[in-house]
Scaffold this motif. Structure first.
Motif, mmCIF file in Angstrom:
data_model
loop_
_atom_site.group_PDB
_atom_site.id
_atom_site.type_symbol
_atom_site.label_atom_id
_atom_site.label_comp_id
_atom_site.label_asym_id
_atom_site.label_seq_id
_atom_site.Cartn_x
_atom_site.Cartn_y
_atom_site.Cartn_z
ATOM 1 N N TRP A 1 0.826 -1.211 0.000
ATOM 2 C CA TRP A 1 0.000 0.000 0.000
ATOM 3 C C TRP A 1 0.854 1.252 0.000
ATOM 4 O O TRP A 1 0.443 2.308 -0.420
ATOM 5 C CB TRP A 1 -0.915 0.000 1.228
ATOM 6 N N ILE A 2 2.029 1.120 0.580
ATOM 7 C CA ILE A 2 2.955 2.252 0.523
ATOM 8 C C ILE A 2 4.199 1.727 -0.149
ATOM 9 O O ILE A 2 4.631 0.603 0.119
ATOM 10 C CB ILE A 2 3.234 2.841 1.925
ATOM 11 N N ARG A 3 4.724 2.471 -1.075
ATOM 12 C CA ARG A 3 5.940 2.048 -1.736
ATOM 13 C C ARG A 3 6.927 3.206 -1.689
ATOM 14 O O ARG A 3 6.538 4.344 -1.409
ATOM 15 C CB ARG A 3 5.656 1.647 -3.185
ATOM 16 N N ILE A 4 8.187 2.892 -1.917
ATOM 17 C CA ILE A 4 9.187 3.957 -1.931
ATOM 18 C C ILE A 4 9.647 4.110 -3.371
ATOM 19 O O ILE A 4 10.341 3.243 -3.899
ATOM 20 C CB ILE A 4 10.389 3.623 -1.033
ATOM 21 N N ASP A 5 9.240 5.188 -3.999
ATOM 22 C CA ASP A 5 9.730 5.474 -5.349
ATOM 23 C C ASP A 5 11.114 6.077 -5.227
ATOM 24 O O ASP A 5 11.376 6.875 -4.337
ATOM 25 C CB ASP A 5 8.810 6.470 -6.054
ATOM 26 N N ARG A 6 11.985 5.677 -6.133
ATOM 27 C CA ARG A 6 13.346 6.185 -6.068
ATOM 28 C C ARG A 6 13.712 6.747 -7.433
ATOM 29 O O ARG A 6 13.516 6.095 -8.457
ATOM 30 C CB ARG A 6 14.289 5.043 -5.649
ATOM 31 N N TYR A 7 14.120 7.988 -7.426
ATOM 32 C CA TYR A 7 14.467 8.637 -8.685
ATOM 33 C C TYR A 7 15.923 9.068 -8.660
ATOM 34 O O TYR A 7 16.449 9.480 -7.633
ATOM 35 C CB TYR A 7 13.587 9.867 -8.911
ATOM 36 N N TYR A 8 16.547 8.980 -9.802
ATOM 37 C CA TYR A 8 17.917 9.450 -9.956
ATOM 38 C C TYR A 8 17.911 10.746 -10.754
ATOM 39 O O TYR A 8 17.060 10.953 -11.614
ATOM 40 C CB TYR A 8 18.753 8.424 -10.747
ATOM 41 N N SER A 9 18.881 11.574 -10.463
ATOM 42 C CA SER A 9 19.107 12.720 -11.328
ATOM 43 C C SER A 9 20.614 12.890 -11.441
ATOM 44 O O SER A 9 21.379 12.328 -10.653
ATOM 45 C CB SER A 9 18.444 13.975 -10.760
ATOM 46 N N GLY A 10 21.031 13.668 -12.403
ATOM 47 C CA GLY A 10 22.466 13.822 -12.624
ATOM 48 C C GLY A 10 22.995 12.661 -13.449
ATOM 49 O O GLY A 10 22.256 11.996 -14.167
ATOM 50 N N SER A 11 24.271 12.415 -13.310
ATOM 51 C CA SER A 11 24.896 11.424 -14.180
ATOM 52 C C SER A 11 24.636 10.017 -13.670
ATOM 53 O O SER A 11 24.436 9.799 -12.476
ATOM 54 C CB SER A 11 26.400 11.667 -14.221
ATOM 55 N N ALA A 12 24.642 9.066 -14.588
ATOM 56 C CA ALA A 12 24.417 7.677 -14.198
ATOM 57 C C ALA A 12 25.612 7.122 -13.442
ATOM 58 O O ALA A 12 25.484 6.153 -12.702
ATOM 59 C CB ALA A 12 24.141 6.824 -15.439
ATOM 60 N N GLU A 13 26.796 7.733 -13.619
ATOM 61 C CA GLU A 13 27.983 7.240 -12.912
ATOM 62 C C GLU A 13 27.868 7.534 -11.426
ATOM 63 O O GLU A 13 28.333 6.769 -10.605
ATOM 64 C CB GLU A 13 29.262 7.872 -13.462
ATOM 65 N N ASN A 14 27.305 8.697 -11.118
ATOM 66 C CA ASN A 14 27.175 9.066 -9.710
ATOM 67 C C ASN A 14 25.956 9.952 -9.535
ATOM 68 O O ASN A 14 26.050 11.159 -9.424
ATOM 69 C CB ASN A 14 28.436 9.790 -9.227
ATOM 70 N N PRO A 15 24.794 9.338 -9.513
ATOM 71 C CA PRO A 15 23.576 10.149 -9.525
ATOM 72 C C PRO A 15 23.210 10.688 -8.147
ATOM 73 O O PRO A 15 23.663 10.183 -7.129
ATOM 74 C CB PRO A 15 22.519 9.152 -9.987
ATOM 75 N N ASP A 16 22.394 11.727 -8.157
ATOM 76 C CA ASP A 16 21.708 12.139 -6.938
ATOM 77 C C ASP A 16 20.475 11.248 -6.813
ATOM 78 O O ASP A 16 19.810 10.967 -7.806
ATOM 79 C CB ASP A 16 21.256 13.598 -7.047
ATOM 80 N N VAL A 17 20.196 10.842 -5.600
ATOM 81 C CA VAL A 17 19.079 9.927 -5.393
ATOM 82 C C VAL A 17 18.051 10.614 -4.523
ATOM 83 O O VAL A 17 18.404 11.350 -3.601
ATOM 84 C CB VAL A 17 19.558 8.635 -4.699
ATOM 85 N N VAL A 18 16.806 10.374 -4.819
ATOM 86 C CA VAL A 18 15.776 10.856 -3.908
ATOM 87 C C VAL A 18 14.744 9.751 -3.742
ATOM 88 O O VAL A 18 14.408 9.047 -4.689
ATOM 89 C CB VAL A 18 15.160 12.187 -4.391
ATOM 90 N N PHE A 19 14.310 9.583 -2.508
ATOM 91 C CA PHE A 19 13.301 8.571 -2.199
ATOM 92 C C PHE A 19 11.985 9.284 -1.933
ATOM 93 O O PHE A 19 11.961 10.339 -1.289
ATOM 94 C CB PHE A 19 13.694 7.777 -0.953
ATOM 95 N N GLN A 20 10.944 8.693 -2.411
ATOM 96 C CA GLN A 20 9.634 9.294 -2.196
ATOM 97 C C GLN A 20 8.624 8.225 -1.807
ATOM 98 O O GLN A 20 8.226 7.410 -2.641
ATOM 99 C CB GLN A 20 9.162 9.985 -3.481
#
Lengths: 465, 1101
Positions: free
Chosen positions: B901-920
């Motif tokens: 019912w609750i999930r954690i979406d995870r998105y990357y931004s920036g480069s694939a070598e070293n991305p910024d990560v955000v959890f939602q």
């Protein structure tokens, strides 16, 4: 066998060729009913029943085990189920259009084809109705909870839901189409009854013909009823697919939330319906030797309609892209670019080529009048229109707002079994129809025939029609 | 005909008349009887009827004249008469009689057909005083899933635990609980637990069930014999956080001449305490104070997920990550810098993250020290030549060059650390950074913390983990003893060396063959059990007494919350029984205590009670009882304050420069295709709970993959190898070869591949068996240490394909208004800075034709702080346990039908070598304009008057239209009867307050409506309204970082209202105008560069 009086006829075309007399009409049309089923019929019926069996197996599987055997997933709550529903409802549009709208417009060429087109409507709607019912998780409740009936639990339906509008739209359409079809059949049932040599046969057709005597009063009532029903059916032709399109248009999902859907869906429905009529008629006129009744002239007219509606559909495709760009909404833009160039590019381009490019061959008269060409084109249109619904349903859902939920939808064998099997259901019903019902409206055909031919060789006046 | 008439005349009515007329009933064919010739009735009810006076009584006459007066006597008379009539060839029966008889027979027939009513009662002969059906009981206890020892509150209903929550009074976890802790409830009800003792014949593998009596009768004489012939007994256990259990083991072992208790945990970070001993003189695990640190440098320490005490550290780390109570223009955030060889949860939450190769951790640490001491001459250590000598060769430019970083990174970081000295913290060394230099790394970290004056402030050696822990050295000594045949009895308790070790490399199986008696005490017949003579089922920790001593001065108790489900016996009771039966330990507590419970109490009386009340104080036993009761009720006892002082300063320990000799000379690693890193995945740990379906189906926070482990390969390396996600590769290291699917993981160093341990178990149960690949064979043993990382490996494509069951395939936000992440500078300038400036993505004021919903009492809403959410996934399991969310299995996850019912979406931004990560965290948004509500044809999903979007399961027919129309895709359809996968005892884990859903219907987050209901009921009983904080929803309750706040939006003073009014608050996809009841708080990164606006190239499905 054109006669001078043809030029005086309302429709300049020759609608019945072969110098047929009224009795010939009866003989020709009733022949399939009165002779023992032909081998070809049995072969066709066997194939249809086999497909129906597959349908039964697939349906039994997911009704007993759960919808999980289908390919549906989290973003794509609908897949082949609603694709098939819209496809079959669309198919069902041609019949009523031909019988009602063309009737009101006094298009006399409709007479040879309206009966089978209407039958196709009935069976297509029956086939279509199985999908929304069986696609639900609990069809045993959906079968009656979707109707607003008074109950002790004070449960009511949601009149805001397009699915409920569907229930009313499709059921109304089905009822009116059925009545319209049946009323049209009454004089012909009487003919069959009068020709019947077998007691049981006579009893059945007597019952079906509801005491038709062919009196002036009968005819008066008949014509009035028919006109009223045609008037009632006409708005339904437009309303049903408009409302079916609301299933999508009133949602918030990019690719569904589009105001162009109602006219686009109606045009598409007529397009696919006519293609299906052509497919069936080409077979039927061959099998039952109805070439003098369903002439190339008829088919050519049908093909013109196919080309016209095909271009309307093509316009809608282009318009959607334009609006997606013009709206400025990144969601809309993405959805349409994804539709054409995303993972489902193959479905999109199948649809476009089948629906927009291929029918363009009908610009050529020779193609319009060539049986093999039109047969192939009509098949492609049917495929293309199936994919149109698939593209709308699936590509919009599989990648909607949140990229985290994006997921490719893959139909399973149960999906394909259900889809293929639905043709079995449709064709089994249609084959039973051609076996037991007059497939050409004899009374109406006689009405558009040259009057000097209306007496048979013996000179007797036919009793009915 | 006359006869017929006569019969007609004998209807009841007629007869009554006759009876009334003639006052008697024995009249025959129509002849009159005089009143004087009274003939008593043949059948009578009472003797009075035999008297003529009775019949003459007018009252009686009147009464009997009533039509429906029951007159069985008359009826029988009539039957007699009919019999006579039938004799005269007259058949028939009176109509009313016929109806009577028919009615009765119908009634009986239908009764016979009706299902016998099933009476369900709660089977209490005498109801326990404290149990009220429908009302939960809460017991304070201690989590036994791992050795951290977090406090628990166990919610029981009708005598069975149904939900675990953190104990808010416990100073470590403060109410929070991790995913493993939440899921440990399911282990209690695991249908594959061992239900009775097993006796195995090791040579043939034959196993048979035994009784405890058999087992005791067989083992006790052997123990006696061994004791008398001065044999040796070894107890091998996992880390034990209970002092009393440790004492019990010691006392049990004391009669044996050669005996030892070996404590060993394969994933334990023994280097930390070893290095502390080297650097400061005492082998302790210090208390790390993330809440006191403004700059945290983690060198391979995944402290938010797996490192030492992750729940505690997550909470204390998040304290300096909250912005809501600060003034925006002067807002402060702690900064987290991460160097790591995998993308861990900690790295994903870091402000700056640098992917490195395993082994580079040491270089990073020493180059920082080099910069500070040798180059900048900072701190008192700058004058010590031995320090400079030890750091020889670790110049930051050189290290940065080798590690492929900008050369200023390490220099700037050193400067920054110096600037933040006393307010910074350097930590390091998770499983994935256990290379051969793991000990040196810890010494280097100790050096840094001492240079930076963090020692005594953010590193507190006084409030250490007081329990001495075992080491691999102790285990390997045991192994050599076993090999030499000098071990007579091996008792294995909660340890699985046959799986969680490179056992083949160590020759463990062979060594075991030389031990005459092997007893495994475990909850199941695991890999170790299969090699034992006896497998004795232990209680689950929720069935057992126990205690924990997680920190100096901090004790907690564990109490049974239900009677043992199976024929199990506590490990402690087993030892106690054996000792008593053998007549050992009479002088000890072991001999005096009747059972484990008494032992525990006595131990506490002797130790903790004395510590609290002072040694030698003469308290009565009654007051100990009071003390015990109070402690049991609280679950936790703090003898000394958990935090020394608000400033947190304690006396700093002096760093021993002598420990610096441990550093290896600087060397450049040899070229290899890739280095293998083994890591600990949250939840799975060392594989102990591999049979827990909740944990198996919990998506890995980073990859979102469930049910399997996989080889993480960075995008650059993947391209070089020509592999894609789901390609099966052969991982080769020497003789070791294993086939494993690849997951292309952004943020991995191009020379590193990694795989999680804890998978590929062979004997755990049908959920966990063969799930994934066993990574333990790749663990190396060097210098009596386990080395998990840094092994050079080769990777070969196999051409095979394995579909990993991921829950998220697309990792970029596509620049949609889903995530708002900005830098601290942007935040200070304007706290409401938004990434999305496209006018088409912003919702200006929208006129509405419709009246809005009215919320007269409450309006429930939620605020989720993206700055606090670490993505750990504990909320998912908490929700699963609370709301009976079923597990669907690997195949269903593959087709995206997971039910969370609750999930954690995870998105990357920036480069694939070293991305910024955000959890939602994404759950039902309970929209004001809910798209799902309008489309349901049967009104199965409706808006309630408190702002909830409610789902009526009974009414749902499953059109799935609501799911299609949900922009957040949070609705979950029951494609199958998933509840059926709950077998046997697992059914006891259901929460009785929440409906178990059948197939064909839609479900979704309810905002824990049962908890709302409960809170409202309680408030109503008290004549009040629900106040802010009266209750918490399940996901909020377990969140270690308190990222989720739930409450009444109608109350302007509630926390949720305040957060919603915060300038950071935004709503996901606001442009769709669904008006969600959930606000998200912008993620603010403490980095100078402008945050990425989410346009990164994601991995496409």
């Amino acid at each position: 066998m054109a006669t001078p009086s043809d030029s005086l006829h309302f429709t300049p075309d020759v609608l019945v060729t072969g110098g047929k007399a009224f009795k010939d009409v009866d003989d020709d049309v009733c022949h399939p009913l009165e002779s023992f089923p032909m081998r070809r019929w049995w072969v066709c019926f066997g194939v249809a029943c086999f497909a129906l069996l597959i349908w039964l197996i697939a349906v039994t599987a997911f009704v007993t085990q759960g919808q999980g055997v289908l390919g549906l997933n989290q973003p794509s709550g609908w897949g082949t189920d609603i694709t098939n529903f819209v496809f079959w409802v669309g198919i069902g549009h041609a019949g009523t259009l031909i019988s009602a709208i063309l009737f009101l417009f006094r298009q006399k060429w409709r007479t040879a084809i309206n009966r089978s087109a209407e039958a196709m409507t009935i069976f297509a709607v029956i086939t279509a109705l199985t999908f929304p019912l069986l696609h639900t998780g609990r069809p045993w409740y959906a079968a009656f909870w979707l109707f607003p009936y008074p109950n002790q639990r004070h449960l009511w339906v949601n009149f805001r839901s397009p699915l409920l509008w569907d229930v009313f739209a499709v059921s109304t359409y089905f009822t009116i189409s059925l009545v319209f079809w049946y009323v049209g059949l009454i004089p012909d049932f009487a003919t069959v009854r009068d020709r019947a040599k077998n007691k049981i046969r006579k009893a059945i057709y007597t019952l079906l013909s509801m005491g038709w005597r062919g009196s002036n009063k009968n005819w008066l009532h008949y014509e009035t009823t028919y006109l009223i029903l045609a008037g009632l059916s006409t708005p339904l032709v437009l309303s049903v697919h408009t409302i079916v399109s609301f299933d999508f248009a009133t949602s918030v999902i990019p690719g569904w939330h589009t105001t162009i859907f109602p006219p686009y869906f109606v045009a598409g429905a007529i397009f696919s319906g006519f293609a299906m009529v052509v497919t069936l008629l080409v077979i039927m006129r061959e099998v039952f030797n109805f070439k003098n009744y369903i002439t190339l002239g008829h088919l050519e007219k049908m093909n013109k309609v196919i080309m016209a509606t095909g271009m309307m559909v093509g316009y809608a495709y282009a318009c959607e892209f334009f609006i997606a760009w013009y709206s400025g909404s990144p969601f809309e833009r993405f959805t349409f670019i994804n539709r054409a160039f995303g993972p489902y590019w193959w479905a999109y381009w199948t649809m476009t080529s089948c629906n927009v490019i291929i029918p363009q061959i009908f610009w050529f008269r020779a193609a319009r009048r060539s049986i093999p060409v039109m047969f192939v084109v009509s098949l492609f249109v049917n495929i293309g229109m199936w994919f149109e619904r698939y593209v709308i349903v699936v590509t919009s859902l599989h990648r909607d707002f949140l990229p985290s939920s994006w997921k490719y939808y893959i139909p399973t064998w149960y999906d394909w079994g259900w889809t293929f099997g639905s043709f079995g259901l449709f064709f089994a019903l249609f084959l039973l129809f051609v076996r037991f019902f007059p497939t050409i409206a004899m009374s109406e055909v006689k009405g558009v025939m040259a009057q000097e031919n209306n007496h048979g060789p013996s000179g007797e006046v036919p009793a009915h029609g | 005909m006359p006869q017929l008439n006569a019969i007609r005349a004998t209807t009841k009515f007629e007869v009554k008349r006759e009876g009334m007329d003639k006052h008697q009933h024995s009249e025959s064919e129509g002849n009159q009887k005089a009143e004087t010739t009274f003939v008593p009735p043949r059948h009578w009810i009472g003797p009075e009827e035999l008297d003529a006076r009775y019949w003459n009584d007018p009252k009686i006459q009147e009464k009997r004249a009533q039509e429906f007066y029951e007159k069985p006597v008359e009826w029988l008379e009539k039957m007699d008469r009919l019999d006579q009539a039938s004799q005269s060839s007259q058949q028939g029966i009176a109509r009313r009689e016929f109806l009577t008889v028919m009615g009765a027979s119908m009634a009986m027939a239908s009764f016979a057909c009706a299902r016998r009513p099933v009476h369900k009662i709660i089977p209490y002969v005498i109801k326990p005083e404290e149990v009220t059906p429908g009302v939960p009981n809460w017991y304070a206890s201690t989590c036994g899933e791992c050795s951290v020892g977090c406090g628990l509150l166990v919610k029981t209903r009708e005598g069975r635990p149904i939900k675990l929550e953190g104990n808010p009074e416990h100073p470590m976890n403060q109410g929070a609980l991790c995913s493993s802790g939440q899921a440990s409830l399911l282990n209690l009800y695991d249908p594959e637990r061992l239900v009775s003792p097993l006796n195995r014949i090791r040579s043939s593998g034959i196993r048979k069930e035994a009784t405890w009596e058999d087992v005791d009768a067989a083992i006790v004489p052997q123990l006696k014999a061994i004791a008398s012939r001065k044999g040796s007994v070894r107890v091998l256990s996992g880390a034990i956080s209970s002092d009393s259990t440790r004492r019990l083991i010691q006392e049990f072992l004391s009669p044996f001449a050669h005996s030892k208790h070996v404590e060993f945990e394969p994933l334990d970070l023994e280097e930390i305490s070893d290095s502390q001993e080297l650097s400061y003189g005492a082998a302790v695990v210090p208390q790390y104070r993330f809440d006191q640190a403004d700059l945290i440098v983690s060198v391979g320490a995944d402290f938010l997920e797996t490192w030492i005490s992750p729940v505690e550290y997550s909470r204390s780390w998040s304290k300096n990550r909250t912005l809501s109570e600060q003034k925006a223009s002067h807002a402060k955030l702690s900064k987290l810098v991460c160097f790591e060889s995998i993308l861990s949860v900690t790295g994903a939450n870091a402000d700056e993250r640098y992917p490195i190769r395993p082994g580079d951790e040491l270089k990073v640490v020493l180059s920082l020290a080099y910069e500070l001491i040798v180059l900048l001459k900072r701190s008192s250590y700058a004058n010590q030549p031995s320090v400079a000598a030890a750091l020889e060769g670790y110049a930051p430019e050189k290290v940065a060059l080798e590690l492929g970083m900008d050369k200023t990174v390490l220099k700037n970081l050193a400067e920054e650390l110096w600037e933040y000295r006393g307010r910074s913290l350097v930590v390091g060394g998770s499983v994935h950074s256990k290379t051969q230099h793991a000990l040196a790394l810890q010494v280097g970290i100790n050096l840094l913390n001492s240079i930076l004056e963090n020692e005594g402030v953010t590193v507190d050696g006084t409030l250490n983990i007081g329990v001495p822990r075992g080491s691999f050295a102790a285990f390997s000594q045991l192994l050599s003893e076993m090999k030499s045949g000098s071990v007579d009895v091996l008792i294995v308790y909660r340890s699985n060396p046959a799986y969680a070790l490179p056992h083949a490399q160590l020759g463990f199986e062979d060594a075991l063959k030389k031990v005459p008696l092997v007893v495994t005490i475990s909850d199941r017949e695991d890999e170790m059990g299969r090699l034992s003579d006896y497998v004795l089922p232990d209680h689950h920790y929720l069935e057992n007494w126990g205690d924990a001593h997680p920190r100096k001065g901090l004790y907690s108790l564990q109490q049974p919350t239900l009677a043992p489900i199976h024929s199990t016996r506590a490990f402690q009771d087993t030892l106690l029984n054996w000792a008593k039966s053998a007549g050992f330990g009479a002088s000890q507590l072991l001999g005096r205590a009747q059972d484990w419970h008494e032992f525990l109490k006595s131990h506490w009386k002797e130790t903790v009670y004395r510590e609290v009340h002072g040694i030698g104080s003469s308290r009565s036993s009654a007051s100990f009882e009071q003390f015990w009761e109070a402690t049991l009720r609280a679950g936790v006892l703090m003898v000394q304050p958990f935090r020394a002082s608000p400033s947190g300063k304690v006396s700093a320990r002096a760093f021993k420069v002598s420990s610096l000799t441990k550093f290896p000379k600087y060397s450049v690693p040899s070229e290899s295709e890739a280095d293998l890193v083994l890591y600990e995945m949250s939840g799975m740990q060392d594989g102990r709970s591999a049979n827990n379906a909740w944990l198996q189906e919990l998506p890995d926070p980073i990859s979102s993959v469930t049910w399997d482990n996989f080889l993480n390969v960075g995008p650059v390396l993947a391209q070089r190898l020509g592999v894609k996600t789901d390609d099966v590769v052969e991982l080769i290291s020497g003789d070791l070869k294993v086939h494993i699917p690849v997951y292309v993981q952004a943020g991995m160093h191009p020379h590193v591949v990694s795989m999680a341990v804890g998978y590929g178990r062979r004997s755990v149960g049908k959920v966990g068996n063969e799930a994934g690949v066993d990574a333990f064979p790749f663990v190396e043993v060097k210098d009596n240490r386990l080395i998990f990382s840094g092994k050079p490996v080769k990777i070969r494509k196999t051409g095979k394909f394995y579909r990993l069951a991921a829950t998220q395939w697309h990792t970029a936000t596509e620049n949609r208004p889903i995530i708002n992440d900005i830098s601290i500078a942007q935040y200070r300038k304007n706290p409401a800075t938004a990434n999305h400036v496209d006018p088409h993505l912003r919702l200006e004021s929208v006129p509405s034709l419709w009246t809005k919903h009215e919320y007269k009492t409450y309006r429930w809403g939620m605020a989720i702080d993206l700055n606090a959410c670490t993505g750990c996934g504990a909320c998912m399991i908490a929700c699963q346990a609370e709301n009976n969310v079923p597990v669907v299995g690997r195949d269903q996850v593959r087709v995206s039908r997971n039910m969370h019912w609750i999930r954690i979406d995870r998105y990357y931004s920036g480069s694939a070598e070293n991305p910024d990560v955000v959890f939602q965290p994404m759950l039902c948004q309970h929209c004001e304009n809910a798209p799902c509500e309008t489309v349901c044809p049967v009104l199965a999903t409706v808006h309630d008057d408190e702002g909830l979007n409610v789902q009526v399961y009974n009414r749902c027919v499953g059109t799935r239209y609501c799911q299609n129309n949900c922009p957040y895709k949070v609705r979950r359809f029951n494609f199958f009867d998933h509840w059926k996968s709950y077998e046997g005892t697992m059914n006891m884990a259901w929460n009785p307050d929440v409906t178990v859903r059948t197939r064909g219907i839609m479900e979704k987050c309810t905002f824990c409506v049962q908890r709302i209901r409960d809170a409202k009921d309680k408030a109503k009983d008290a004549g009040e309204t629900v106040r802010d904080g009266d209750f918490q929803v399940a996901c909020q309750q377990t969140c270690a970082t308190q990222a989720i706040v739930f409450g009444d939006v109608n109350d302007p003073k509630s926390r949720v209202s305040k957060l919603m009014a915060d300038p950071r608050a935004y709503r996901v996809l606001e442009v769709v105008n669904t008006q969600p009841a959930i606000s998200y708080m912008t993620k603010v990164r403490n980095k100078q560069a402008a945050a990425h606006s989410g346009t990164g190239e994601g991995v496409h499905e």
